[in-house]
Write an enzyme that holds these catalytic residues in place. Structure first.
Site, PDB file in Angstrom:
ATOM      1  N   CYS A 112       0.651  -1.435   0.438  1.00 27.10           N
ATOM      2  CA  CYS A 112       0.137   0.098  -0.092  1.00 27.10           C
ATOM      3  C   CYS A 112       0.819   1.321   0.152  1.00 27.10           C
ATOM      4  CB  CYS A 112      -1.035  -0.444   1.459  1.00 27.10           C
ATOM      5  SG  CYS A 112      -2.191  -1.282   1.663  1.00 27.10           S
ATOM      6  N   HIS A 246      -3.348   7.570   2.164  1.00 27.06           N
ATOM      7  CA  HIS A 246      -3.115   6.043   1.346  1.00 27.06           C
ATOM      8  C   HIS A 246      -4.920   6.255   2.334  1.00 27.06           C
ATOM      9  CE1 HIS A 246      -3.477   1.901   0.792  1.00 27.06           C
ATOM     10  NE2 HIS A 246      -3.388   1.880   2.236  1.00 27.06           N
ATOM     11  N   ASN A 276      -9.571   0.434  -0.092  1.00 24.18           N
ATOM     12  CA  ASN A 276      -8.357   0.363   0.529  1.00 24.18           C
ATOM     13  C   ASN A 276      -8.091  -0.236  -1.443  1.00 24.18           C
ATOM     14  OD1 ASN A 276      -5.439   0.220   0.271  1.00 24.18           O
ATOM     15  ND2 ASN A 276      -6.160  -0.798   1.869  1.00 24.18           N
TER      16      ASN A 276
HETATM   17  N1  COA Z   1     -18.232  -7.745   9.840  1.00 24.13           N
HETATM   18  C1  COA Z   1     -18.410  -8.397  10.763  1.00 24.13           C
HETATM   19  N2  COA Z   1     -17.567  -7.891  12.293  1.00 24.13           N
HETATM   20  C2  COA Z   1     -16.475  -7.807  11.589  1.00 24.13           C
HETATM   21  C3  COA Z   1     -16.181  -7.493  11.233  1.00 24.13           C
HETATM   22  C4  COA Z   1     -17.012  -7.321   9.334  1.00 24.13           C
HETATM   23  N3  COA Z   1     -16.892  -7.197   8.530  1.00 24.13           N
HETATM   24  N4  COA Z   1     -14.689  -8.027  10.735  1.00 24.13           N
HETATM   25  C5  COA Z   1     -14.117  -8.138  11.989  1.00 24.13           C
HETATM   26  N5  COA Z   1     -15.607  -8.818  12.909  1.00 24.13           N
HETATM   27  C6  COA Z   1     -15.685  -8.280  14.374  1.00 24.13           C
HETATM   28  C7  COA Z   1     -13.652  -8.959  14.462  1.00 24.13           C
HETATM   29  O1  COA Z   1     -14.870 -10.698  14.414  1.00 24.13           O
HETATM   30  C8  COA Z   1     -13.943  -9.172  15.713  1.00 24.13           C
HETATM   31  O2  COA Z   1     -15.213  -9.936  16.290  1.00 24.13           O
HETATM   32  P1  COA Z   1     -14.793 -10.350  18.443  1.00 24.13           P
HETATM   33  O3  COA Z   1     -15.174  -8.902  18.703  1.00 24.13           O
HETATM   34  O4  COA Z   1     -16.414 -11.474  18.422  1.00 24.13           O
HETATM   35  O5  COA Z   1     -13.935 -11.536  18.304  1.00 24.13           O
HETATM   36  C9  COA Z   1     -14.641  -7.927  16.179  1.00 24.13           C
HETATM   37  O6  COA Z   1     -15.530  -7.546  14.915  1.00 24.13           O
HETATM   38  C10 COA Z   1     -13.413  -6.916  16.308  1.00 24.13           C
HETATM   39  O7  COA Z   1     -12.900  -7.191  15.017  1.00 24.13           O
HETATM   40  P2  COA Z   1     -11.157  -5.578  15.472  1.00 24.13           P
HETATM   41  O8  COA Z   1     -10.710  -6.007  14.391  1.00 24.13           O
HETATM   42  O9  COA Z   1     -10.962  -5.926  17.067  1.00 24.13           O
HETATM   43  O10 COA Z   1     -12.078  -4.979  14.723  1.00 24.13           O
HETATM   44  P3  COA Z   1     -12.227  -3.124  14.356  1.00 24.13           P
HETATM   45  O11 COA Z   1     -12.463  -2.302  15.378  1.00 24.13           O
HETATM   46  O12 COA Z   1      -9.776  -3.218  14.807  1.00 24.13           O
HETATM   47  O13 COA Z   1     -12.360  -3.133  13.140  1.00 24.13           O
HETATM   48  C11 COA Z   1     -10.169  -3.492  10.837  1.00 24.13           C
HETATM   49  C12 COA Z   1     -11.811  -4.055  12.040  1.00 24.13           C
HETATM   50  C13 COA Z   1     -10.468  -4.124   9.993  1.00 24.13           C
HETATM   51  C14 COA Z   1     -11.739  -2.460  10.148  1.00 24.13           C
HETATM   52  C15 COA Z   1      -9.470  -2.424  11.804  1.00 24.13           C
HETATM   53  O14 COA Z   1      -9.601  -2.973  12.215  1.00 24.13           O
HETATM   54  C16 COA Z   1      -8.636  -1.590  10.476  1.00 24.13           C
HETATM   55  O15 COA Z   1      -8.903  -1.235   9.486  1.00 24.13           O
HETATM   56  N6  COA Z   1      -7.340  -2.460  10.304  1.00 24.13           N
HETATM   57  C17 COA Z   1      -6.744  -0.879   9.395  1.00 24.13           C
HETATM   58  C18 COA Z   1      -6.537  -2.260   9.107  1.00 24.13           C
HETATM   59  C19 COA Z   1      -5.890  -1.208   7.403  1.00 24.13           C
HETATM   60  O16 COA Z   1      -6.183  -0.471   6.592  1.00 24.13           O
HETATM   61  N7  COA Z   1      -4.857  -1.979   6.679  1.00 24.13           N
HETATM   62  C20 COA Z   1      -4.520  -1.858   5.397  1.00 24.13           C
HETATM   63  C21 COA Z   1      -3.008  -1.214   5.437  1.00 24.13           C
HETATM   64  S1  COA Z   1      -2.952  -0.925   4.569  1.00 24.13           S
END
Ligand code: COA
Length: 319
Positions: A112, A246, A276
């Site tokens: 990315c 980004h 993304n």
């Molecule tokens: N829909 C519903 N629930 C979801 C889900 C979805 N699409 N994806 C994950 N969950 C759930 C998880 O399973 C977890 O459930 P649990 O508490 O029962 O285990 C809960 O949501 C929280 O998960 P978590 O990973 O802590 O959520 P979050 O608030 O961190 O959001 C992302 C997840 C992926 C949206 C977030 O972490 C993110 O955007 N991270 C950065 C990723 C990124 O930018 N990557 C690319 C970089 S270039």
């Protein structure tokens, strides 16, 4: 010499994939995705629509915008983590499809952060007068490496391409790439990776991510890179007219803006419509804001990105 940004272009596949459609495939909802990421829809490449096809269209748009022709180009860098094939470089295909028969073309892999890394690389070629006019392209078909059963990742990514034309010009004007800052910390390899490749598995693999851990790294490292790029140019965040980040997650954009005291109206956000698009996201956002008239000639623009590696970086450009 300065690398002056003469033109920008973008290309998105026509197929829109909405959150509602995703909610029919995996256990998620439009509300969850919008609240946690800001993403409402993303574009998905059609069958047979390759990374090089998107890159070529974006490159042509950037050339037209720049008032340059393919024959003027003597350097092509395609930042991509989703090349058409393992080799040759997607850039070689783009070069041939543009009809360019001289100069060099190669791919650059910083996931990315790829566009920011490619911009910095091209800038070094141009300033050292090893090339005169460069196409810097970020192009991806992440839909091909997303695990469509994994709700933690499949909601985030989309396909697209963005490109800029950079030309070496004598340093009379204020325009051009002013400073860049690049970083990699390979110890964080496992936070975001693809579980396949020619040497390790012999297969293409799928995206694997510890989303929460990436999120925690993102705000800190992106903010640091932005401050460093400004420091290298002996300027401040306050002097920047537009921030082109980004487009990973609206919450990351908001977190960085809060941390650095940036007015949200100065931050270009396309994450709701594009998701993304990895290396394509910065040039696509730049293209959006140039075409809708927000970013104008003479504006000071700060681009930034963070991605797998982990890699991160920033580039300060006077348009
Ligand atoms: N829909 C519903 N629930 C979801 C889900 C979805 N699409 N994806 C994950 N969950 C759930 C998880 O399973 C977890 O459930 P649990 O508490 O029962 O285990 C809960 O949501 C929280 O998960 P978590 O990973 O802590 O959520 P979050 O608030 O961190 O959001 C992302 C997840 C992926 C949206 C977030 O972490 C993110 O955007 N991270 C950065 C990723 C990124 O930018 N990557 C690319 C970089 S270039």
């Amino acid at each position: 010499m300065r690398s002056v940004l003469l033109g920008v272009g973008g290309q998105l596949p026509s197929r829109v994939l909405t959150n509602e459609e995703l909610a029919q495939r995996v256990d998620t909802s439009n509300e969850w995705i919008v609240e946690r990421t800001g993403i409402r829809e993303r574009r998905i490449a059609a069958e047979g629509e390759k990374t090089s096809d998107l890159a070529l269209a974006a490159a042509r748009a950037a050339l037209t915008h720049a008032g340059r022709e393919a024959k003027d180009i003597d350097l092509i860098i395609v930042a991509t983590a989703t090349p058409d094939l393992t080799f040759p470089a997607t850039a070689a295909r783009v070069q041939a499809n543009l009809g360019v028969t001289h100069g060099a073309a190669f791919d650059l892999q910083a996931v990315c952060s790829g566009f920011v890394f490619a911009l910095a690389t091209a800038d070094n070629f141009l300033v050292r007068q090893q090339a005169k006019c460069a196409l810097v392209i970020g192009a991806e078909t992440f839909s091909r490496i997303v695990d469509w059963q994994d709700r933690g990742t499949c909601i985030l990514f989309g396909d697209g391409a963005g490109a800029v034309v950079l030309e070496a010009q004598a340093q009379e004007s204020e325009r051009g790439v002013i400073s860049t800052f690049l970083r990699t910390d390979g110890r964080m390899h496992d936070l975001l990776y693809v579980d396949g490749g020619p040497s390790e598995t012999g297969a293409v693999g799928k995206v694997r991510m510890q989303g929460n851990a990436v999120f925690r790294q993102a705000v800190e490292h992106i903010s640091g890179a932005m401050l460093e790029a400004c420091a290298r140019a002996e300027t401040s965040i306050d002097a920047v007219d537009w921030f082109v980040p980004h487009q990973a997650n609206q919450r990351i954009l908001d977190g960085v803006a809060r941390r650095l005291g940036i007015d949200a109206t100065k931050v270009v956000s396309t994450v709701a419509e594009h998701g993304n698009t990895s290396a394509a996201s910065v040039p696509l956002a730049l293209d959006t804001a140039v075409r809708d008239g927000r970013i104008k000639r003479g504006d000071l623009v700060l681009m930034e990105a963070l991605g797998g590696g982990l890699t991160w970086g920033a580039a300060l450009v006077r348009m």
